[in-house]
Structure formats: C-alpha cells, structure tokens
Scaffold this motif. Structure first.
Motif, PDB file in Angstrom:
ATOM      1  N   GLU A  61     -32.738  29.495   3.851  1.00 16.85           N
ATOM      2  CA  GLU A  61     -33.932  28.653   3.715  1.00 16.85           C
ATOM      3  C   GLU A  61     -34.527  28.315   5.078  1.00 16.85           C
ATOM      4  O   GLU A  61     -33.820  27.878   5.985  1.00 16.85           O
ATOM      5  CB  GLU A  61     -33.595  27.352   2.998  1.00 16.85           C
ATOM      6  CG  GLU A  61     -33.394  27.492   1.516  1.00 16.85           C
ATOM      7  CD  GLU A  61     -33.210  26.138   0.853  1.00 16.85           C
ATOM      8  OE1 GLU A  61     -33.876  25.168   1.281  1.00 16.85           O
ATOM      9  OE2 GLU A  61     -32.400  26.082  -0.082  1.00 16.85           O
ATOM     10  N   GLU A  62     -35.832  28.489   5.195  1.00 21.48           N
ATOM     11  CA  GLU A  62     -36.526  28.231   6.458  1.00 21.48           C
ATOM     12  C   GLU A  62     -36.331  26.792   6.916  1.00 21.48           C
ATOM     13  O   GLU A  62     -36.117  26.529   8.095  1.00 21.48           O
ATOM     14  CB  GLU A  62     -38.015  28.541   6.288  1.00 21.48           C
ATOM     15  CG  GLU A  62     -38.809  28.414   7.572  1.00 21.48           C
ATOM     16  CD  GLU A  62     -40.276  28.765   7.395  1.00 21.48           C
ATOM     17  OE1 GLU A  62     -41.040  28.483   8.329  1.00 21.48           O
ATOM     18  OE2 GLU A  62     -40.659  29.307   6.331  1.00 21.48           O
ATOM     19  N   ARG A  63     -36.377  25.859   5.986  1.00 25.51           N
ATOM     20  CA  ARG A  63     -36.193  24.445   6.320  1.00 25.51           C
ATOM     21  C   ARG A  63     -34.824  24.211   6.959  1.00 25.51           C
ATOM     22  O   ARG A  63     -34.701  23.494   7.962  1.00 25.51           O
ATOM     23  CB  ARG A  63     -36.343  23.590   5.057  1.00 25.51           C
ATOM     24  CG  ARG A  63     -36.097  22.098   5.273  1.00 25.51           C
ATOM     25  CD  ARG A  63     -36.059  21.312   3.967  1.00 25.51           C
ATOM     26  NE  ARG A  63     -35.114  21.835   2.985  1.00 25.51           N
ATOM     27  CZ  ARG A  63     -33.792  21.611   3.014  1.00 25.51           C
ATOM     28  NH1 ARG A  63     -33.261  20.914   3.983  1.00 25.51           N
ATOM     29  NH2 ARG A  63     -33.002  22.113   2.083  1.00 25.51           N
ATOM     30  N   GLN A  64     -33.793  24.851   6.420  1.00 27.66           N
ATOM     31  CA  GLN A  64     -32.448  24.688   6.962  1.00 27.66           C
ATOM     32  C   GLN A  64     -32.345  25.279   8.366  1.00 27.66           C
ATOM     33  O   GLN A  64     -31.687  24.710   9.236  1.00 27.66           O
ATOM     34  CB  GLN A  64     -31.414  25.355   6.048  1.00 27.66           C
ATOM     35  CG  GLN A  64     -31.233  24.650   4.722  1.00 27.66           C
ATOM     36  CD  GLN A  64     -30.234  25.363   3.831  1.00 27.66           C
ATOM     37  OE1 GLN A  64     -30.179  26.595   3.807  1.00 27.66           O
ATOM     38  NE2 GLN A  64     -29.452  24.604   3.099  1.00 27.66           N
ATOM     39  N   VAL A  65     -33.004  26.410   8.578  1.00 23.02           N
ATOM     40  CA  VAL A  65     -32.986  27.044   9.902  1.00 23.02           C
ATOM     41  C   VAL A  65     -33.687  26.137  10.913  1.00 23.02           C
ATOM     42  O   VAL A  65     -33.182  25.924  12.018  1.00 23.02           O
ATOM     43  CB  VAL A  65     -33.645  28.438   9.870  1.00 23.02           C
ATOM     44  CG1 VAL A  65     -33.774  29.012  11.278  1.00 23.02           C
ATOM     45  CG2 VAL A  65     -32.851  29.378   8.972  1.00 23.02           C
ATOM     46  N   GLU A  67     -34.019  22.927  10.803  1.00 24.13           N
ATOM     47  CA  GLU A  67     -33.143  21.777  11.066  1.00 24.13           C
ATOM     48  C   GLU A  67     -32.002  22.168  12.000  1.00 24.13           C
ATOM     49  O   GLU A  67     -31.630  21.402  12.889  1.00 24.13           O
ATOM     50  CB  GLU A  67     -32.580  21.223   9.758  1.00 24.13           C
ATOM     51  CG  GLU A  67     -33.603  20.489   8.919  1.00 24.13           C
ATOM     52  CD  GLU A  67     -33.062  20.080   7.544  1.00 24.13           C
ATOM     53  OE1 GLU A  67     -31.856  20.263   7.275  1.00 24.13           O
ATOM     54  OE2 GLU A  67     -33.866  19.574   6.744  1.00 24.13           O
ATOM     55  N   ALA A  68     -31.454  23.347  11.792  1.00 24.43           N
ATOM     56  CA  ALA A  68     -30.336  23.825  12.617  1.00 24.43           C
ATOM     57  C   ALA A  68     -30.760  24.028  14.068  1.00 24.43           C
ATOM     58  O   ALA A  68     -29.946  23.888  14.982  1.00 24.43           O
ATOM     59  CB  ALA A  68     -29.786  25.128  12.051  1.00 24.43           C
ATOM     60  N   ASP A  73     -28.584  22.384  22.912  1.00 18.39           N
ATOM     61  CA  ASP A  73     -27.515  23.296  23.281  1.00 18.39           C
ATOM     62  C   ASP A  73     -27.547  24.554  22.399  1.00 18.39           C
ATOM     63  O   ASP A  73     -27.364  24.463  21.185  1.00 18.39           O
ATOM     64  CB  ASP A  73     -26.178  22.577  23.115  1.00 18.39           C
ATOM     65  CG  ASP A  73     -25.001  23.380  23.611  1.00 18.39           C
ATOM     66  OD1 ASP A  73     -25.152  24.603  23.826  1.00 18.39           O
ATOM     67  OD2 ASP A  73     -23.915  22.796  23.765  1.00 18.39           O
ATOM     68  N   PRO A  74     -27.788  25.730  22.998  1.00 18.35           N
ATOM     69  CA  PRO A  74     -27.829  26.973  22.211  1.00 18.35           C
ATOM     70  C   PRO A  74     -26.524  27.235  21.442  1.00 18.35           C
ATOM     71  O   PRO A  74     -26.541  27.840  20.383  1.00 18.35           O
ATOM     72  CB  PRO A  74     -28.067  28.068  23.248  1.00 18.35           C
ATOM     73  CG  PRO A  74     -28.565  27.379  24.458  1.00 18.35           C
ATOM     74  CD  PRO A  74     -28.063  25.968  24.414  1.00 18.35           C
ATOM     75  N   GLU A  75     -25.408  26.764  21.985  1.00 18.40           N
ATOM     76  CA  GLU A  75     -24.121  26.958  21.302  1.00 18.40           C
ATOM     77  C   GLU A  75     -24.089  26.189  19.979  1.00 18.40           C
ATOM     78  O   GLU A  75     -23.622  26.710  18.961  1.00 18.40           O
ATOM     79  CB  GLU A  75     -22.978  26.516  22.210  1.00 18.40           C
ATOM     80  CG  GLU A  75     -21.623  26.918  21.694  1.00 18.40           C
ATOM     81  CD  GLU A  75     -20.519  26.629  22.695  1.00 18.40           C
ATOM     82  OE1 GLU A  75     -19.394  26.376  22.233  1.00 18.40           O
ATOM     83  OE2 GLU A  75     -20.771  26.661  23.911  1.00 18.40           O
ATOM     84  N   ILE A  76     -24.609  24.973  19.976  1.00 12.13           N
ATOM     85  CA  ILE A  76     -24.659  24.170  18.753  1.00 12.13           C
ATOM     86  C   ILE A  76     -25.601  24.814  17.740  1.00 12.13           C
ATOM     87  O   ILE A  76     -25.286  24.909  16.548  1.00 12.13           O
ATOM     88  CB  ILE A  76     -25.094  22.720  19.067  1.00 12.13           C
ATOM     89  CG1 ILE A  76     -23.997  22.012  19.863  1.00 12.13           C
ATOM     90  CG2 ILE A  76     -25.422  21.950  17.788  1.00 12.13           C
ATOM     91  CD1 ILE A  76     -24.392  20.657  20.413  1.00 12.13           C
ATOM     92  N   ILE A  77     -26.746  25.277  18.208  1.00  9.11           N
ATOM     93  CA  ILE A  77     -27.701  25.949  17.323  1.00  9.11           C
ATOM     94  C   ILE A  77     -27.050  27.178  16.694  1.00  9.11           C
ATOM     95  O   ILE A  77     -27.134  27.390  15.476  1.00  9.11           O
ATOM     96  CB  ILE A  77     -28.979  26.345  18.095  1.00  9.11           C
ATOM     97  CG1 ILE A  77     -29.736  25.084  18.545  1.00  9.11           C
ATOM     98  CG2 ILE A  77     -29.872  27.245  17.250  1.00  9.11           C
ATOM     99  CD1 ILE A  77     -30.857  25.353  19.528  1.00  9.11           C
ATOM    100  N   ALA A  78     -26.372  27.978  17.499  1.00  8.66           N
ATOM    101  CA  ALA A  78     -25.722  29.194  17.002  1.00  8.66           C
ATOM    102  C   ALA A  78     -24.650  28.854  15.969  1.00  8.66           C
ATOM    103  O   ALA A  78     -24.528  29.542  14.948  1.00  8.66           O
ATOM    104  CB  ALA A  78     -25.112  29.970  18.163  1.00  8.66           C
ATOM    105  N   ARG A  83     -23.029  28.957  10.256  1.00  5.82           N
ATOM    106  CA  ARG A  83     -22.551  28.331   9.004  1.00  5.82           C
ATOM    107  C   ARG A  83     -23.535  28.574   7.856  1.00  5.82           C
ATOM    108  O   ARG A  83     -23.123  28.852   6.728  1.00  5.82           O
ATOM    109  CB  ARG A  83     -22.308  26.850   9.195  1.00  5.82           C
ATOM    110  CG  ARG A  83     -21.124  26.581  10.116  1.00  5.82           C
ATOM    111  CD  ARG A  83     -20.475  25.238   9.887  1.00  5.82           C
ATOM    112  NE  ARG A  83     -19.470  24.982  10.893  1.00  5.82           N
ATOM    113  CZ  ARG A  83     -18.210  25.415  10.840  1.00  5.82           C
ATOM    114  NH1 ARG A  83     -17.816  26.146   9.838  1.00  5.82           N
ATOM    115  NH2 ARG A  83     -17.356  25.131  11.793  1.00  5.82           N
ATOM    116  N   LEU A  84     -24.821  28.469   8.142  1.00  9.40           N
ATOM    117  CA  LEU A  84     -25.835  28.718   7.097  1.00  9.40           C
ATOM    118  C   LEU A  84     -25.763  30.161   6.598  1.00  9.40           C
ATOM    119  O   LEU A  84     -25.833  30.420   5.390  1.00  9.40           O
ATOM    120  CB  LEU A  84     -27.241  28.437   7.640  1.00  9.40           C
ATOM    121  CG  LEU A  84     -27.596  26.993   7.950  1.00  9.40           C
ATOM    122  CD1 LEU A  84     -28.965  26.917   8.628  1.00  9.40           C
ATOM    123  CD2 LEU A  84     -27.574  26.142   6.687  1.00  9.40           C
TER     124      LEU A  84
END
Length: 101
Positions: A61-65, A67-68, A73-78, A83-84
């Motif tokens: 889902e685009e909304r989830q992406v 939010e992610a 921090d790129p590491e947190i985003i990754a 997980r998604l």
C-alpha cells in the motif's frame, strides 16, 4: 504470527526473483528481514525508481510506504519497508497455497 516453512520458502523465492538477489534466508523471518533491509537500503541510495517499481509489483500500500519513509535514517526506512514487503509476500504466498490445492 507463525508461518509454515512452505509459505516462508515461497515468499522468499519470489523476493529473490523480484530483487534479483540470491541466498535470502528461507527459514528464518528475522534473518530474511535483516538481509532484505540491506538490499532495500542499497536501492534507496542507488536506485530509488527500481525500488518503487518493485513495491508497486509487490502491491504494498502506497500509504504504508509513505509512512515508512518518514524518518531521517535510511537504515530505519529500509527496515520498515522490508517488514512491509515481507508481510505482503507472506500474505500472497498463503493465498496461493490456499487456492492451489
């Protein structure tokens, strides 16, 4: 949630194909998450359009992406995106197994 090994293996195989990588762990979800997050972090920095194309193909889902991606921090985003992706691929593997037999 616990997933049967066949579901995890099916999802892992599909992820290896989508990301064009080998040796993703097919028996341990945390190890899979860690390795996939490293691949995603590389794509965030080197080929964002390819990552977005993969996310579209997986149908996250685009909304989830969006939010992610709210982090400095790129590491947190990754890790969040990993997980998604894994969650979505496990859902799809369950559906394939349910309706294939």
């Amino acid at each position: 949630m616990q997933y049967p090994p066949a579901i995890i293996s099916s999802a892992t195989s599909r992820l290896q194909t989508l990301f064009d990588v080998e040796n993703l762990p097919a028996s341990n979800l945390e190890a899979l998450h860690y390795k996939l997050a490293r691949v995603i972090q590389h794509l965030l920095q080197a080929d964002l359009s390819r990552l977005l194309h993969i996310l579209y193909r997986i149908d996250v889902e685009e909304r989830q992406v969006k939010e992610a991606m709210i982090a400095d921090d790129p590491e947190i985003i990754a890790e969040r995106i990993s997980r998604l992706i894994i969650k979505r691929e496990l859902q799809k593997a369950e559906i394939r197994q349910r309706y294939s037999g």
